[in-house]
Design a protein around this motif. Structure first.
Motif, PDB file in Angstrom:
ATOM      1  N   LYS A 170      -4.733   3.163   8.237  1.00  0.00           N
ATOM      2  CA  LYS A 170      -4.519   2.245   9.355  1.00  0.00           C
ATOM      3  C   LYS A 170      -3.043   2.160   9.726  1.00  0.00           C
ATOM      4  CE  LYS A 170      -8.416  -0.899   8.745  1.00  0.00           C
ATOM      5  NZ  LYS A 170      -8.794  -2.302   8.527  1.00  0.00           N
ATOM      6  N   LEU A 171      -2.171   2.475   8.772  1.00  0.00           N
ATOM      7  CA  LEU A 171      -0.725   2.386   8.999  1.00  0.00           C
ATOM      8  C   LEU A 171      -0.126   3.787   9.038  1.00  0.00           C
ATOM      9  CD1 LEU A 171       0.195  -0.478   6.495  1.00  0.00           C
ATOM     10  CD2 LEU A 171      -0.211  -0.668   8.943  1.00  0.00           C
ATOM     11  N   ASP A 172       0.669   4.075  10.060  1.00  0.00           N
ATOM     12  CA  ASP A 172       1.374   5.357  10.089  1.00  0.00           C
ATOM     13  C   ASP A 172       2.656   5.218   9.267  1.00  0.00           C
ATOM     14  OD1 ASP A 172       3.338   4.138  11.702  1.00  0.00           O
ATOM     15  OD2 ASP A 172       2.405   4.838  13.548  1.00  0.00           O
ATOM     16  N   ASP A 173       3.377   6.321   9.100  1.00  0.00           N
ATOM     17  CA  ASP A 173       4.569   6.320   8.247  1.00  0.00           C
ATOM     18  C   ASP A 173       5.645   5.361   8.747  1.00  0.00           C
ATOM     19  OD1 ASP A 173       3.353   8.138   6.583  1.00  0.00           O
ATOM     20  OD2 ASP A 173       4.330   9.887   7.477  1.00  0.00           O
ATOM     21  N   ALA A 174       5.811   5.256  10.051  1.00  0.00           N
ATOM     22  CA  ALA A 174       6.824   4.347  10.602  1.00  0.00           C
ATOM     23  C   ALA A 174       6.473   2.892  10.286  1.00  0.00           C
ATOM     24  CB  ALA A 174       6.942   4.543  12.113  1.00  0.00           C
TER      25      ALA A 174
ATOM     26  N   GLU B 183       7.233   2.143   6.661  1.00  0.00           N
ATOM     27  CA  GLU B 183       8.666   1.919   6.442  1.00  0.00           C
ATOM     28  C   GLU B 183       9.091   0.533   6.926  1.00  0.00           C
ATOM     29  OE1 GLU B 183      10.841   3.530   4.523  1.00  0.00           O
ATOM     30  OE2 GLU B 183       9.028   4.659   4.041  1.00  0.00           O
ATOM     31  N   ARG B 184       8.513   0.062   8.029  1.00  0.00           N
ATOM     32  CA  ARG B 184       8.817  -1.294   8.496  1.00  0.00           C
ATOM     33  C   ARG B 184       8.330  -2.330   7.487  1.00  0.00           C
ATOM     34  NH1 ARG B 184       6.698   0.052  13.770  1.00  0.00           N
ATOM     35  NH2 ARG B 184       5.288  -1.725  13.635  1.00  0.00           N
ATOM     36  N   VAL B 185       7.169  -2.088   6.891  1.00  0.00           N
ATOM     37  CA  VAL B 185       6.644  -2.989   5.863  1.00  0.00           C
ATOM     38  C   VAL B 185       7.561  -2.963   4.643  1.00  0.00           C
ATOM     39  CG1 VAL B 185       4.743  -3.353   4.230  1.00  0.00           C
ATOM     40  CG2 VAL B 185       4.249  -2.879   6.634  1.00  0.00           C
TER      41      VAL B 185
ATOM     42  N   VAL C 160       4.155  -7.911  10.605  1.00  0.00           N
ATOM     43  CA  VAL C 160       5.063  -6.822  10.973  1.00  0.00           C
ATOM     44  C   VAL C 160       4.370  -5.760  11.825  1.00  0.00           C
ATOM     45  CG1 VAL C 160       6.403  -4.903   9.991  1.00  0.00           C
ATOM     46  CG2 VAL C 160       6.580  -7.165   8.992  1.00  0.00           C
ATOM     47  N   THR C 161       3.102  -5.458  11.492  1.00  0.00           N
ATOM     48  CA  THR C 161       2.431  -4.341  12.155  1.00  0.00           C
ATOM     49  C   THR C 161       1.264  -4.761  13.044  1.00  0.00           C
ATOM     50  OG1 THR C 161       0.859  -4.004  10.345  1.00  0.00           O
ATOM     51  CG2 THR C 161       2.967  -2.830  10.203  1.00  0.00           C
ATOM     52  N   GLY C 162       0.754  -5.968  12.844  1.00  0.00           N
ATOM     53  CA  GLY C 162      -0.428  -6.391  13.584  1.00  0.00           C
ATOM     54  C   GLY C 162      -1.721  -5.855  12.995  1.00  0.00           C
ATOM     55  N   VAL C 163      -1.644  -5.216  11.828  1.00  0.00           N
ATOM     56  CA  VAL C 163      -2.812  -4.630  11.168  1.00  0.00           C
ATOM     57  C   VAL C 163      -3.225  -5.523  10.004  1.00  0.00           C
ATOM     58  CG1 VAL C 163      -3.683  -2.627   9.891  1.00  0.00           C
ATOM     59  CG2 VAL C 163      -2.119  -2.301  11.803  1.00  0.00           C
ATOM     60  N   VAL C 164      -4.490  -5.881   9.948  1.00  0.00           N
ATOM     61  CA  VAL C 164      -5.012  -6.698   8.851  1.00  0.00           C
ATOM     62  C   VAL C 164      -5.623  -5.753   7.818  1.00  0.00           C
ATOM     63  CG1 VAL C 164      -6.669  -8.482   8.208  1.00  0.00           C
ATOM     64  CG2 VAL C 164      -5.474  -8.611  10.407  1.00  0.00           C
ATOM     65  N   LEU C 165      -5.138  -5.862   6.580  1.00  0.00           N
ATOM     66  CA  LEU C 165      -5.623  -4.999   5.501  1.00  0.00           C
ATOM     67  C   LEU C 165      -6.388  -5.812   4.472  1.00  0.00           C
ATOM     68  CD1 LEU C 165      -2.471  -2.802   4.721  1.00  0.00           C
ATOM     69  CD2 LEU C 165      -4.450  -2.170   6.087  1.00  0.00           C
TER      70      LEU C 165
ATOM     71  N   ARG D 297       1.373   4.481  -1.323  1.00  0.00           N
ATOM     72  CA  ARG D 297       2.260   4.827  -0.207  1.00  0.00           C
ATOM     73  C   ARG D 297       3.700   4.427  -0.468  1.00  0.00           C
ATOM     74  NH1 ARG D 297      -0.383   4.769   5.262  1.00  0.00           N
ATOM     75  NH2 ARG D 297       1.449   5.973   5.835  1.00  0.00           N
ATOM     76  N   LEU D 298       3.924   3.252  -1.098  1.00  0.00           N
ATOM     77  CA  LEU D 298       5.294   2.812  -1.356  1.00  0.00           C
ATOM     78  C   LEU D 298       5.775   3.212  -2.748  1.00  0.00           C
ATOM     79  CD1 LEU D 298       5.222  -0.757   0.259  1.00  0.00           C
ATOM     80  CD2 LEU D 298       6.236   1.326   1.187  1.00  0.00           C
ATOM     81  N   GLY D 299       4.859   3.545  -3.640  1.00  0.00           N
ATOM     82  CA  GLY D 299       5.236   3.970  -4.986  1.00  0.00           C
ATOM     83  C   GLY D 299       5.711   2.828  -5.881  1.00  0.00           C
ATOM     84  N   TRP D 300       5.299   1.614  -5.573  1.00  0.00           N
ATOM     85  CA  TRP D 300       5.700   0.452  -6.376  1.00  0.00           C
ATOM     86  C   TRP D 300       4.682   0.212  -7.478  1.00  0.00           C
ATOM     87  CZ3 TRP D 300       7.479  -3.625  -2.186  1.00  0.00           C
ATOM     88  CH2 TRP D 300       8.582  -3.111  -1.511  1.00  0.00           C
TER      89      TRP D 300
END
Length: 169
Positions: free
Chosen positions: A78-82, A85-87, A117-122, A134-137
């Motif tokens: 649902k989230l692209d790479d950009a 990165e904003r997240v 930040v993105t308007g996407v609900v996960l 994706r973030l490697g945390w």
């Protein structure tokens, strides 16, 4: 011709497991083309003879291209790479910067920030995948310490009282 740039080993990222497996299959295809037996190829690339037989059948049907990695199937993220990165940038500011009482991140808090930040609900599981894959945390739990804890008094006790107690009467 441009000059050759010498690259340090640290500049080249390590191969992922799928890349390593594909390289092994390509090497096996080269060895088969050179006339090596299937048993020799299996020994040289470190796989079972059955794998080499399966790869040979694929080569006969579709050429060496049949041994290439396939693009991962499934629902696209649902989230692209950009957006990711904003997240990341938003999360690195800390939870308090987003109006939370403490600087402790929870999946629910991260989910709210992602939505803002993105308007996407996960879903919770998707938030976990975002953080870990994706973030490697990784999961970090805060140490539990009493608010009244006096570090100076503890250091004095360890330096003076503990050796006296340890010595005995």
């Amino acid at each position: 011709m441009p000059p050759m740039v010498e690259r340090d080993a640290a500049d080249v990222p390590p191969l992922t497991r799928p890349q390593t497996a594909e390289a092994r299959r390509m090497r096996a295809a080269e060895l088969l083309e050179q006339g090596c037996s299937q048993a020799e190829v299996a020994r040289m690339v470190g796989v079972s003879p059955e794998s080499v037989r399966r790869w040979k059948r694929r080569i006969e049907r579709g050429g060496t291209a049949a041994l290439r990695r396939r693009v991962a199937s499934g629902r696209p993220s649902k989230l692209d790479d950009a957006q990711v990165e904003r997240v990341r940038t938003a999360l690195e500011q800390g939870a308090q910067a987003h109006g939370f009482e403490s600087d402790l991140w929870t999946l629910e808090r991260v989910s709210r920030v992602v939505a803002a930040v993105t308007g996407v609900v996960l879903a919770r599981a998707s938030v976990w995948r975002l953080l870990t894959v994706r973030l490697g945390w990784s999961l970090q739990r805060p140490e539990r310490r009493a608010v009244e804890r006096d570090e100076a008094a503890i250091a004095r006790w360890v330096a003076h009282e503990w050796p006296r107690i340890k010595r005995g009467p």
